[in-house]
Design a protein around this motif. Sequence first.
Motif, PDB file in Angstrom:
ATOM      1  N   ASP A 131       0.804  -1.219   0.000  1.00 25.35           N
ATOM      2  CA  ASP A 131       0.000   0.000   0.000  1.00 25.35           C
ATOM      3  C   ASP A 131       0.841   1.275   0.000  1.00 25.35           C
ATOM      4  O   ASP A 131       0.327   2.358   0.253  1.00 25.35           O
ATOM      5  CB  ASP A 131      -0.925   0.010   1.218  1.00 25.35           C
ATOM      6  CG  ASP A 131      -0.135  -0.055   2.527  1.00 25.35           C
ATOM      7  OD1 ASP A 131       1.058  -0.421   2.484  1.00 25.35           O
ATOM      8  OD2 ASP A 131      -0.715   0.254   3.591  1.00 25.35           O
ATOM      9  N   SER A 132       2.143   1.183  -0.294  1.00 24.20           N
ATOM     10  CA  SER A 132       2.981   2.360  -0.187  1.00 24.20           C
ATOM     11  C   SER A 132       4.125   2.342  -1.193  1.00 24.20           C
ATOM     12  O   SER A 132       4.645   1.285  -1.539  1.00 24.20           O
ATOM     13  CB  SER A 132       3.565   2.460   1.237  1.00 24.20           C
ATOM     14  OG  SER A 132       4.479   3.526   1.337  1.00 24.20           O
ATOM     15  N   ARG A 133       4.502   3.551  -1.633  1.00 24.56           N
ATOM     16  CA  ARG A 133       5.683   3.667  -2.483  1.00 24.56           C
ATOM     17  C   ARG A 133       6.894   4.073  -1.643  1.00 24.56           C
ATOM     18  O   ARG A 133       7.984   4.257  -2.168  1.00 24.56           O
ATOM     19  CB  ARG A 133       5.458   4.708  -3.573  1.00 24.56           C
ATOM     20  CG  ARG A 133       5.327   6.141  -3.069  1.00 24.56           C
ATOM     21  CD  ARG A 133       5.183   7.128  -4.206  1.00 24.56           C
ATOM     22  NE  ARG A 133       5.171   8.509  -3.727  1.00 24.56           N
ATOM     23  CZ  ARG A 133       6.268   9.225  -3.485  1.00 24.56           C
ATOM     24  NH1 ARG A 133       7.458   8.693  -3.677  1.00 24.56           N
ATOM     25  NH2 ARG A 133       6.180  10.476  -3.061  1.00 24.56           N
ATOM     26  N   CYS A 134       6.684   4.224  -0.328  1.00 31.26           N
ATOM     27  CA  CYS A 134       7.759   4.664   0.572  1.00 31.26           C
ATOM     28  C   CYS A 134       8.172   3.602   1.577  1.00 31.26           C
ATOM     29  O   CYS A 134       9.367   3.451   1.853  1.00 31.26           O
ATOM     30  CB  CYS A 134       7.315   5.913   1.340  1.00 31.26           C
ATOM     31  SG  CYS A 134       7.162   7.411   0.341  1.00 31.26           S
ATOM     32  N   ARG A 135       7.232   2.894   2.174  1.00 25.31           N
ATOM     33  CA  ARG A 135       7.518   1.988   3.284  1.00 25.31           C
ATOM     34  C   ARG A 135       8.263   0.751   2.789  1.00 25.31           C
ATOM     35  O   ARG A 135       7.720  -0.078   2.072  1.00 25.31           O
ATOM     36  CB  ARG A 135       6.236   1.579   4.006  1.00 25.31           C
ATOM     37  CG  ARG A 135       5.516   2.741   4.672  1.00 25.31           C
ATOM     38  CD  ARG A 135       4.272   2.286   5.404  1.00 25.31           C
ATOM     39  NE  ARG A 135       4.583   1.629   6.665  1.00 25.31           N
ATOM     40  CZ  ARG A 135       4.169   0.416   6.999  1.00 25.31           C
ATOM     41  NH1 ARG A 135       3.432  -0.290   6.145  1.00 25.31           N
ATOM     42  NH2 ARG A 135       4.479  -0.095   8.169  1.00 25.31           N
ATOM     43  N   VAL A 136       9.531   0.656   3.176  1.00 24.35           N
ATOM     44  CA  VAL A 136      10.373  -0.464   2.749  1.00 24.35           C
ATOM     45  C   VAL A 136       9.997  -1.704   3.555  1.00 24.35           C
ATOM     46  O   VAL A 136       9.979  -1.682   4.791  1.00 24.35           O
ATOM     47  CB  VAL A 136      11.862  -0.122   2.942  1.00 24.35           C
ATOM     48  CG1 VAL A 136      12.732  -1.320   2.595  1.00 24.35           C
ATOM     49  CG2 VAL A 136      12.237   1.084   2.087  1.00 24.35           C
ATOM     50  N   ALA A 137       9.709  -2.796   2.843  1.00 31.20           N
ATOM     51  CA  ALA A 137       9.300  -4.034   3.495  1.00 31.20           C
ATOM     52  C   ALA A 137      10.458  -4.996   3.704  1.00 31.20           C
ATOM     53  O   ALA A 137      10.427  -5.837   4.609  1.00 31.20           O
ATOM     54  CB  ALA A 137       8.208  -4.720   2.673  1.00 31.20           C
ATOM     55  N   GLY A 138      11.490  -4.911   2.859  1.00 34.54           N
ATOM     56  CA  GLY A 138      12.603  -5.839   3.004  1.00 34.54           C
ATOM     57  C   GLY A 138      13.721  -5.536   2.029  1.00 34.54           C
ATOM     58  O   GLY A 138      13.596  -4.699   1.127  1.00 34.54           O
ATOM     59  N   GLY A 139      14.819  -6.222   2.226  1.00 35.49           N
ATOM     60  CA  GLY A 139      15.980  -6.063   1.360  1.00 35.49           C
ATOM     61  C   GLY A 139      17.211  -6.632   2.043  1.00 35.49           C
ATOM     62  O   GLY A 139      17.160  -7.036   3.210  1.00 35.49           O
ATOM     63  N   THR A 140      18.319  -6.683   1.336  1.00 32.20           N
ATOM     64  CA  THR A 140      19.566  -7.189   1.899  1.00 32.20           C
ATOM     65  C   THR A 140      20.673  -6.150   1.700  1.00 32.20           C
ATOM     66  O   THR A 140      20.567  -5.274   0.841  1.00 32.20           O
ATOM     67  CB  THR A 140      19.989  -8.498   1.223  1.00 32.20           C
ATOM     68  OG1 THR A 140      20.209  -8.261  -0.173  1.00 32.20           O
ATOM     69  CG2 THR A 140      18.920  -9.572   1.388  1.00 32.20           C
ATOM     70  N   PHE A 141      21.717  -6.263   2.493  1.00 27.00           N
ATOM     71  CA  PHE A 141      22.855  -5.374   2.299  1.00 27.00           C
ATOM     72  C   PHE A 141      24.062  -5.885   3.059  1.00 27.00           C
ATOM     73  O   PHE A 141      23.948  -6.666   3.997  1.00 27.00           O
ATOM     74  CB  PHE A 141      22.522  -3.939   2.711  1.00 27.00           C
ATOM     75  CG  PHE A 141      22.411  -3.675   4.196  1.00 27.00           C
ATOM     76  CD1 PHE A 141      23.122  -2.627   4.777  1.00 27.00           C
ATOM     77  CD2 PHE A 141      21.578  -4.433   5.008  1.00 27.00           C
ATOM     78  CE1 PHE A 141      23.003  -2.363   6.142  1.00 27.00           C
ATOM     79  CE2 PHE A 141      21.450  -4.166   6.361  1.00 27.00           C
ATOM     80  CZ  PHE A 141      22.171  -3.121   6.930  1.00 27.00           C
ATOM     81  N   ARG A 142      25.230  -5.445   2.611  1.00 25.67           N
ATOM     82  CA  ARG A 142      26.476  -5.723   3.323  1.00 25.67           C
ATOM     83  C   ARG A 142      26.623  -4.618   4.362  1.00 25.67           C
ATOM     84  O   ARG A 142      26.920  -3.472   4.036  1.00 25.67           O
ATOM     85  CB  ARG A 142      27.643  -5.714   2.342  1.00 25.67           C
ATOM     86  CG  ARG A 142      28.945  -6.271   2.938  1.00 25.67           C
ATOM     87  CD  ARG A 142      28.888  -7.775   3.058  1.00 25.67           C
ATOM     88  NE  ARG A 142      30.132  -8.316   3.590  1.00 25.67           N
ATOM     89  CZ  ARG A 142      31.202  -8.576   2.850  1.00 25.67           C
ATOM     90  NH1 ARG A 142      31.191  -8.331   1.555  1.00 25.67           N
ATOM     91  NH2 ARG A 142      32.283  -9.090   3.399  1.00 25.67           N
ATOM     92  N   GLU A 143      26.409  -4.983   5.594  1.00 26.85           N
ATOM     93  CA  GLU A 143      26.336  -4.007   6.682  1.00 26.85           C
ATOM     94  C   GLU A 143      27.719  -3.418   6.954  1.00 26.85           C
ATOM     95  O   GLU A 143      28.698  -4.157   7.091  1.00 26.85           O
ATOM     96  CB  GLU A 143      25.772  -4.705   7.917  1.00 26.85           C
ATOM     97  CG  GLU A 143      25.304  -3.808   9.013  1.00 26.85           C
ATOM     98  CD  GLU A 143      26.451  -3.348   9.874  1.00 26.85           C
ATOM     99  OE1 GLU A 143      26.387  -2.220  10.385  1.00 26.85           O
ATOM    100  OE2 GLU A 143      27.430  -4.114  10.050  1.00 26.85           O
ATOM    101  N   PRO A 144      27.839  -2.077   7.024  1.00 30.54           N
ATOM    102  CA  PRO A 144      29.170  -1.469   7.101  1.00 30.54           C
ATOM    103  C   PRO A 144      29.867  -1.574   8.447  1.00 30.54           C
ATOM    104  O   PRO A 144      31.097  -1.613   8.495  1.00 30.54           O
ATOM    105  CB  PRO A 144      28.897  -0.002   6.750  1.00 30.54           C
ATOM    106  CG  PRO A 144      27.469   0.231   7.129  1.00 30.54           C
ATOM    107  CD  PRO A 144      26.775  -1.062   6.855  1.00 30.54           C
ATOM    108  N   TYR A 145      29.146  -1.608   9.562  1.00 32.70           N
ATOM    109  CA  TYR A 145      29.809  -1.608  10.868  1.00 32.70           C
ATOM    110  C   TYR A 145      30.456  -2.950  11.198  1.00 32.70           C
ATOM    111  O   TYR A 145      31.502  -2.994  11.845  1.00 32.70           O
ATOM    112  CB  TYR A 145      28.824  -1.229  11.968  1.00 32.70           C
ATOM    113  CG  TYR A 145      28.507   0.248  12.047  1.00 32.70           C
ATOM    114  CD1 TYR A 145      29.089   1.170  11.178  1.00 32.70           C
ATOM    115  CD2 TYR A 145      27.614   0.738  12.999  1.00 32.70           C
ATOM    116  CE1 TYR A 145      28.787   2.520  11.246  1.00 32.70           C
ATOM    117  CE2 TYR A 145      27.314   2.096  13.079  1.00 32.70           C
ATOM    118  CZ  TYR A 145      27.903   2.978  12.192  1.00 32.70           C
ATOM    119  OH  TYR A 145      27.600   4.326  12.278  1.00 32.70           O
ATOM    120  N   THR A 146      29.830  -4.047  10.780  1.00 27.16           N
ATOM    121  CA  THR A 146      30.366  -5.380  11.077  1.00 27.16           C
ATOM    122  C   THR A 146      30.922  -6.085   9.846  1.00 27.16           C
ATOM    123  O   THR A 146      31.692  -7.032   9.983  1.00 27.16           O
ATOM    124  CB  THR A 146      29.281  -6.278  11.690  1.00 27.16           C
ATOM    125  OG1 THR A 146      28.263  -6.524  10.707  1.00 27.16           O
ATOM    126  CG2 THR A 146      28.650  -5.628  12.906  1.00 27.16           C
TER     127      THR A 146
END
Length: 267
Positions: A131-146
């Motif tokens: 129901d939204s073009r803004c609310r992110v529901a999911g995704g992946t990423f290489r986290e920078p701190y760890t």
Amino acid sequence: MTLTWPEFRRERRRSRQAWALLAAAALAVVAGLGWFFTAGQFAVAEPPTDGPREAPVLAAGWMNPVPAVRPVPRGPAAALLDTLPVKGRAGRDNYDRSAFGQAWLDVDRNGCDTRNDILRRDLSGAEFTADSRCRVAGGTFREPYTGRQLTFRRGAGSSVDVQIDHVVALGDAWQKGAQQLTAEQRESLANDPLNLIAVDGPANQDKSASDAATWLPPNKAFRCHYVARQISVKAAYRLWVTPAEKDAMRRILDSCPGQQTVVAAAR
């Protein structure tokens, strides 16, 4: 059994050699345990050495720069560090998060709140709720701190695993000049993409309101960018550093003398 004198001497020599070998082995075990309980346990837990080296600021086409107190100059981060005032911390007894405005405003006026902007910017393959073009529901990423690969899933029990960190913590900013900013300038500081990165939740909790003198990302590959980003944010909002903080920043930048300031430019 009776031993001759030469046989007795040979047996005594072998006994001494055996005891010497046992003593050397014992010393090696003690040294190994000493290393483990000092530096070794941390080396075993080191994050991947090929973790992210930097994080984005703006994404072209849908993110807009947030007006800061002054623009960040391009150039060596170490040179900009030398322009920051050096003072002690101001009091924090009057700190309140509300002094920085409502959390996750749409300060850049692109129609989406800041938290979702940062998730969309930092996650690969970001998905949105139906129901939204803004609310992110999911995704992946290489986290920078760890340096670890993480997955974000929106939900009451999972959203906390990925958090949006203020690179210069708001509590730290409050003690180093933000009290003198206007309410609008503090709102900008709290929502400026330059000061925000999607990170591992536990790492963010561990950092809390620490500055560079008391906390640095476990992913050593990211530290130069992290420190340069803190310097850039502090310059943009006329914040100062403590002597210990400046020394810590200088030590990190000494390992990467070519490190540049971080500016709000779309990539």
